[in-house]
Design a protein around this motif. Structure first.
Motif, PDB file in Angstrom:
ATOM      1  N   GLN A  22      33.466  43.752  45.929  1.00 57.53           N
ATOM      2  CA  GLN A  22      32.296  43.690  46.811  1.00 57.53           C
ATOM      3  C   GLN A  22      31.337  44.812  46.445  1.00 57.53           C
ATOM      4  O   GLN A  22      31.564  45.970  46.776  1.00 57.53           O
ATOM      5  N   SER A  23      30.273  44.485  45.770  1.00 58.29           N
ATOM      6  CA  SER A  23      29.322  45.553  45.466  1.00 58.29           C
ATOM      7  C   SER A  23      27.903  45.045  45.684  1.00 58.29           C
ATOM      8  O   SER A  23      27.684  43.881  46.010  1.00 58.29           O
ATOM      9  N   GLY A  24      26.948  45.923  45.524  1.00 64.13           N
ATOM     10  CA  GLY A  24      25.553  45.531  45.715  1.00 64.13           C
ATOM     11  C   GLY A  24      25.166  45.496  47.179  1.00 64.13           C
ATOM     12  O   GLY A  24      25.981  45.760  48.065  1.00 64.13           O
ATOM     13  N   PHE A  25      23.912  45.141  47.422  1.00 67.00           N
ATOM     14  CA  PHE A  25      23.355  45.156  48.775  1.00 67.00           C
ATOM     15  C   PHE A  25      23.475  43.774  49.400  1.00 67.00           C
ATOM     16  O   PHE A  25      23.040  42.793  48.823  1.00 67.00           O
ATOM     17  N   LYS A  26      24.040  43.730  50.583  1.00 70.09           N
ATOM     18  CA  LYS A  26      24.217  42.453  51.287  1.00 70.09           C
ATOM     19  C   LYS A  26      24.055  42.698  52.779  1.00 70.09           C
ATOM     20  O   LYS A  26      24.438  43.754  53.277  1.00 70.09           O
ATOM     21  N   SER A  27      23.547  41.704  53.466  1.00 69.82           N
ATOM     22  CA  SER A  27      23.432  41.841  54.914  1.00 69.82           C
ATOM     23  C   SER A  27      24.824  41.778  55.533  1.00 69.82           C
ATOM     24  O   SER A  27      25.762  41.271  54.926  1.00 69.82           O
ATOM     25  N   SER A 234      29.692  46.423  60.819  1.00 64.53           N
ATOM     26  CA  SER A 234      28.419  46.312  60.107  1.00 64.53           C
ATOM     27  C   SER A 234      28.658  45.794  58.686  1.00 64.53           C
ATOM     28  O   SER A 234      28.069  44.806  58.275  1.00 64.53           O
ATOM     29  N   LYS A 235      29.538  46.442  57.943  1.00 68.90           N
ATOM     30  CA  LYS A 235      29.827  45.965  56.584  1.00 68.90           C
ATOM     31  C   LYS A 235      31.000  44.986  56.648  1.00 68.90           C
ATOM     32  O   LYS A 235      32.061  45.202  56.048  1.00 68.90           O
ATOM     33  N   ARG A 237      31.610  42.306  55.332  1.00 66.30           N
ATOM     34  CA  ARG A 237      32.082  41.611  54.123  1.00 66.30           C
ATOM     35  C   ARG A 237      33.330  42.277  53.554  1.00 66.30           C
ATOM     36  O   ARG A 237      34.041  41.684  52.748  1.00 66.30           O
TER      37      ARG A 237
ATOM     38  N   PHE B   2      15.945  47.502  48.519  1.00 67.76           N
ATOM     39  CA  PHE B   2      16.658  47.257  49.763  1.00 67.76           C
ATOM     40  C   PHE B   2      16.432  48.388  50.751  1.00 67.76           C
ATOM     41  O   PHE B   2      16.969  49.475  50.592  1.00 67.76           O
ATOM     42  N   ASP B   6      20.970  50.963  56.106  1.00 72.40           N
ATOM     43  CA  ASP B   6      21.930  51.704  55.289  1.00 72.40           C
ATOM     44  C   ASP B   6      23.309  51.062  55.332  1.00 72.40           C
ATOM     45  O   ASP B   6      24.217  51.519  54.655  1.00 72.40           O
ATOM     46  N   ASN B   7      23.473  50.011  56.093  1.00 70.51           N
ATOM     47  CA  ASN B   7      24.765  49.329  56.008  1.00 70.51           C
ATOM     48  C   ASN B   7      24.712  48.044  55.172  1.00 70.51           C
ATOM     49  O   ASN B   7      25.655  47.269  55.186  1.00 70.51           O
ATOM     50  N   TRP B   8      23.615  47.855  54.436  1.00 65.44           N
ATOM     51  CA  TRP B   8      23.573  46.747  53.479  1.00 65.44           C
ATOM     52  C   TRP B   8      24.251  47.142  52.162  1.00 65.44           C
ATOM     53  O   TRP B   8      24.642  46.277  51.381  1.00 65.44           O
ATOM     54  N   ALA B   9      24.341  48.450  51.909  1.00 65.68           N
ATOM     55  CA  ALA B   9      24.992  48.890  50.679  1.00 65.68           C
ATOM     56  C   ALA B   9      26.501  48.672  50.802  1.00 65.68           C
ATOM     57  O   ALA B   9      27.042  48.680  51.901  1.00 65.68           O
ATOM     58  N   GLY B  10      27.161  48.485  49.699  1.00 62.12           N
ATOM     59  CA  GLY B  10      28.622  48.423  49.703  1.00 62.12           C
ATOM     60  C   GLY B  10      29.164  49.831  49.883  1.00 62.12           C
ATOM     61  O   GLY B  10      28.520  50.671  50.503  1.00 62.12           O
ATOM     62  N   LYS B 202      27.605  54.179  57.353  1.00 64.79           N
ATOM     63  CA  LYS B 202      26.230  54.080  56.853  1.00 64.79           C
ATOM     64  C   LYS B 202      26.008  54.973  55.631  1.00 64.79           C
ATOM     65  O   LYS B 202      25.024  54.819  54.922  1.00 64.79           O
ATOM     66  N   SER B 331      19.580  54.895  51.517  1.00 64.30           N
ATOM     67  CA  SER B 331      20.996  55.227  51.687  1.00 64.30           C
ATOM     68  C   SER B 331      21.520  55.900  50.436  1.00 64.30           C
ATOM     69  O   SER B 331      20.780  56.101  49.464  1.00 64.30           O
TER      70      SER B 331
END
Lengths: 350, 350, 350, 350
Positions: A22-27, A234-235, A237, B2, B6-10, B202, B331
């Motif tokens: 799981q890497s990169g930016f994701k909602s 929040s994360k 995923r 992005f 700050d919680n969109w990052a892995g 975050k 982030s």
């Protein structure tokens, strides 16, 4: 020789690697692609569209599920040894604002007649006593057994006749499933289950617990219960990644089959040994066994890890002087060497 | 590009690797070696013995902390834009059984006089109105600022004079810390903070949130609040592993400094551009900026991710027709390329 | 022939007249002269300074008292037939945020060994199970008996050893008091009771229930529990007036003695009749009696009012085919004619 | 010269006599003949079948009504000076498990646009913020005014458009009714009100408060809320008796008309005096008046009873130095002599 709990093991390798992938930016917040992928996996697995809510613990899953059935004066029924009644510090009562009622029954399973009698103490519309709200079924049970197809049907039929919500505590769902021969659908919504606490943590994940909802009309309310309870990661995923790897290619079933097999081996050895008495016929990955305390001490001295277990109320008088009840749990990570090591130590404990 | 949250990052790489390093059989439930190691790290960092409770989310940390201050008729005071008041779906009220009171103030910070006035509406012993119970300070604030040393002291002095519990919501504790020049101890217990929601998610973790308790006499009660809330992870060492890698060698501070630096760069560019108006002077890793909606649309079309933000009640009238307020967050994972990309798109957006 | 409940009677005459005597303008909310007068009467009666909180119902008194002992994971222990467990629709759980634990015991009284065993299921500091918080003693019991001096001491000693709050449900306090030969002080705080639900309604008032608090340090918290629960009457002197007339010159004891005497007469007749079997030896103003259903039907046809009673769990198997358990209650308003009428109807019922 | 509160008066004579008329043995718990008689009276009065639930206090009525609308994350909207927000010690939040939102507005009445704006902060399905659940309208308001027909319609239309439950706090329902010229039906269900807290205590009863439910489908749930809250009186006919006498022959309207008339006389005198400034134009039985503190002290010295009132937030800056805001309330028991005495003392106060 680790038999203390199936949550003493770390995580399975495939699951660990999935987290890393799981890497990169994701909602986040349960609304990303990875979350949706798990929902699709589970919908396929259960042969129906489900909604899925990741939570931190089984206590949270059970508490929120029962909160959904909550109403003033409401009572949820579960086996007297069930986790919701014994090991959740009043969480289900706190979240639901209601009460739990302990139903007796042999081998960790509610006795249908006892359930009928317990419900009957709440005549309809009589506000003084309160009113039935839900029935919660532990599958596998806290005593290492599972409800067979007909047993499950009997309990659900009682709940349905009274219009009660049916919850299944599946902290060890996989262990029960592979032992039962049922499909996931047969063991849940096809049998009449509305909400499932679906546990992955004890069977190889780090922290993968979810409420699986089989009734679409309940999803809207669940969303608010879930957030208010402080369970909306929040994360998210990172939970999703665990579940995806867990479910892919039947990996979860392999892990559970291994755990159950290790218990089978252990039980065979215990029977042969003549030094241990099975308290209940094991059906999944837990063995409840009566040992002389001297034997237990010797096993611990040899490095075996396991816990004493409080004698269930319904089995009072089952122990002789000098005996105690112990619980042995195997998991996805138990090796044949753990088992043979334990059995050899038992021989030596003589 | 992005900038949505700050919680969109892995997760940060070191933290990912730390999770993998956790193998073998270990006891769990906040009571293992890894859990204790984090407690020691945080005790050293904060220069005092602390107790530490891992939870799934910041909402859970805040809700349980405020539940500890809960009493019938109890009121907790926080800034009108605080997460507890706006973004936790009533969780703090549910867990504490009490109420929250919104205190106004510029730049996301409670105005001390407004806090005094709010508390004064609850005269001692007058049961009809209820009674003050706690003050909650967001550090950093929801609007990307932080309480300076003297501002923090002013708020805490008011709380202390009334005998109220002091809670700090530190979802972005690290970002505030490196911006403020205070030590962790100075920003918390030395300033009079009793309980801290300490956030790592975050700032580079997957799910690392904890309640840090500076008052040993509260720990016994916290333990039961924590378990009942469904927040006691069984394989807690997997949270512990994240925190250990996060805190080791000041890694967490490096991550936060990077995030704040990226915001600095972004803000410089925004100022230069003449196409954006800073709504509040950014101090950490969040920028609140007024854009023409056409500009915002063009940025989104160029691939930038960011959210519109509801205008705080205390800033009514701050927008011209055609303008909206937007939030940009950087982030640990924001790259200089994200920033320059955004600024170039802004140029092109005309 | 009214034996259905002691709350079917209206109010005693002196009490009615006392309500009328309240005229003119007076401050309310538990803080007027009439309220203070009752507090002084009760302080004298109990030989110690008490605080007093009028409430609408016994359910409210019990619920608020147990709420005072409430804490996360908290468990209150009471007899399995106690009103708090059976007849309050989950009120005590709702107000306390905790759980109740049913303790078995003969004749409506908790068995001390069973209480010890029930408490022992909650080892100190083990958050999973929860923790003991309070013991609630019904005096008189729901089955028409009372705890004798030594029985009371035994239960309280267990509670005290565990640091638990001791609550007494005194919905029929007066009936137990005159039967026991104890003084009000001996039956409460001198025995170790912290909080008393003091009931006047069943013994001649319209609506006179109060929480009597023997621990001054709990009064501050009680005030807020009481108001938040919606139990702070504005014109509280109208409850005060009832209590003053009730307590003056030992009137309440006369009323209770009469009720108990009517039960004595009834019991003598039942014994003589050979047509009824006493289920429990009556000690106050309630008689539990086994009748053939045909006999019961004939009595009802003759105009007698009384209710069937669910067989307590601990007496399973106590009935023969064709038999049911019934409850007969006498009150301050029962006349000798009611009793003789009932007994004659019983004769005729054959 | 009693103007402190309408609950300082005792009970009206007819009501006192009605209590005495209740004698003999009758069943209770809201299910007797007298209870049913009140239900019929109110159904006739409101021109529709209602269900009725007697409670001890207005706080209880409001709290249970809002509990019925309770859901996770739920928010109930009321005027910032409403009793539910200011004077109920968090009861509505406790019973409903939700939150209250203060809506500003002149003269104690919610401003429709402010209500729309407040609701709009909760976009549908966005779990983070929570969701609207109910609107509560105080009629009469806490500031002695009432919603006119069109004002009431405007508020209800907003609530209805959002699918919210509409509650009316009618602690002074009668005072508003006679002032408004509406019928009971027009002021409630015909306008869209679902639940009414119907108060009789302030207008001549000892303790007569009830929840009146206009939606039959809510009655089943109300029954359990009501019992669990400890509000189910055993000898409920004693509340019923008060209500019956109160409602018979329009007696309640006469009592309210008298109270309002006394306020009219008082206001005329205050205007003439030149020594008092009306803060809000009185419409029912409450007058909010600005006095020099010296004048107020002189009035108190002359024996007048009345309270200072905290300046509503929406009227900040309305007082000159040396001035304070005071509340004067008249009731069914206020005599013309009280009023003239007060006005004469005001003259003398200089």
């Amino acid at each position: 020789m680790f038999f203390a709990s199936d949550n003493w093991a770390g995580a399975d390798d495939r699951i660990n690697r999935a987290i890393l992938s799981q890497s990169g930016f994701k909602s986040g917040y349960n609304a990303g692609e990875a979350d949706e992928a798990v929902r699709r996996q589970l919908s396929e697995l259960f042969e129906t569209e489900v909604s899925v809510w990741f939570v931190a613990t089984g206590t949270a899953a059970n508490s929120i599920a029962l909160a959904l059935a909550g109403k003033p004066g409401g009572v949820a029924f579960g086996h007297e040894e069930a986790h919701i009644l014994v090991d959740e510090c009043g969480g289900p009562e706190f979240f639901s604002g209601g009460r739990l009622c302990a139903v007796p029954g042999q081998n960790g399973k509610m006795d249908p007649q006892a359930l009928v009698a317990a419900i009957a103490r709440y005549p309809a519309g009589f506000v003084h006593h309160g009113r039935p709200a839900a029935v919660s079924i532990s599958q596998a049970t806290e005593l290492g057994t599972f409800y067979r197809r007909d047993e499950l049907a009997a309990i659900v039929a009682i709940a349905r006749a009274e219009g009660l919500l049916v919850h299944m505590d599946g902290a060890r769902f996989a262990n029960a499933l592979v032992a039962s021969g049922m499909t996931p659908a047969e063991m849940t919504w096809k049998a009449g289950v509305d909400l499932l606490s679906f546990g992955g943590t004890k069977n190889g994940c780090w922290a993968a617990e979810a409420i699986v909802c089989f009734k679409p009309e309940l999803s809207g309310e669940l969303a608010f219960h879930h957030k208010r309870a402080g369970q909306l990661f929040s994360k998210s995923r990172f939970i999703a990644a665990q579940f995806s790897a867990y479910l892919e290619d039947g990996h979860w079933l392999s892990l559970a089959r291994h755990a159950n097999l290790m218990t089978e081996k252990l039980v065979e050895g215990l029977r042969r040994s003549g030094r241990a008495r099975l308290f209940i016929e094991p059906q999944c990955n837990e063995t409840f066994v009566v040992l002389n305390t001297a034997t237990a001490t010797a096993l611990e001295a040899a490095g075996a890890k396991f816990f004493e277990w409080a004698l269930p109320a319904s089995h009072a008088g089952a122990l002789q002087p000098g005996e105690k009840l112990y619980r042995l749990i195997t998991s996805f990570a138990t090796t044949p060497e753990h088992v043979t090591g334990f059995l050899e130590a038992l021989e030596r404990a003589g």
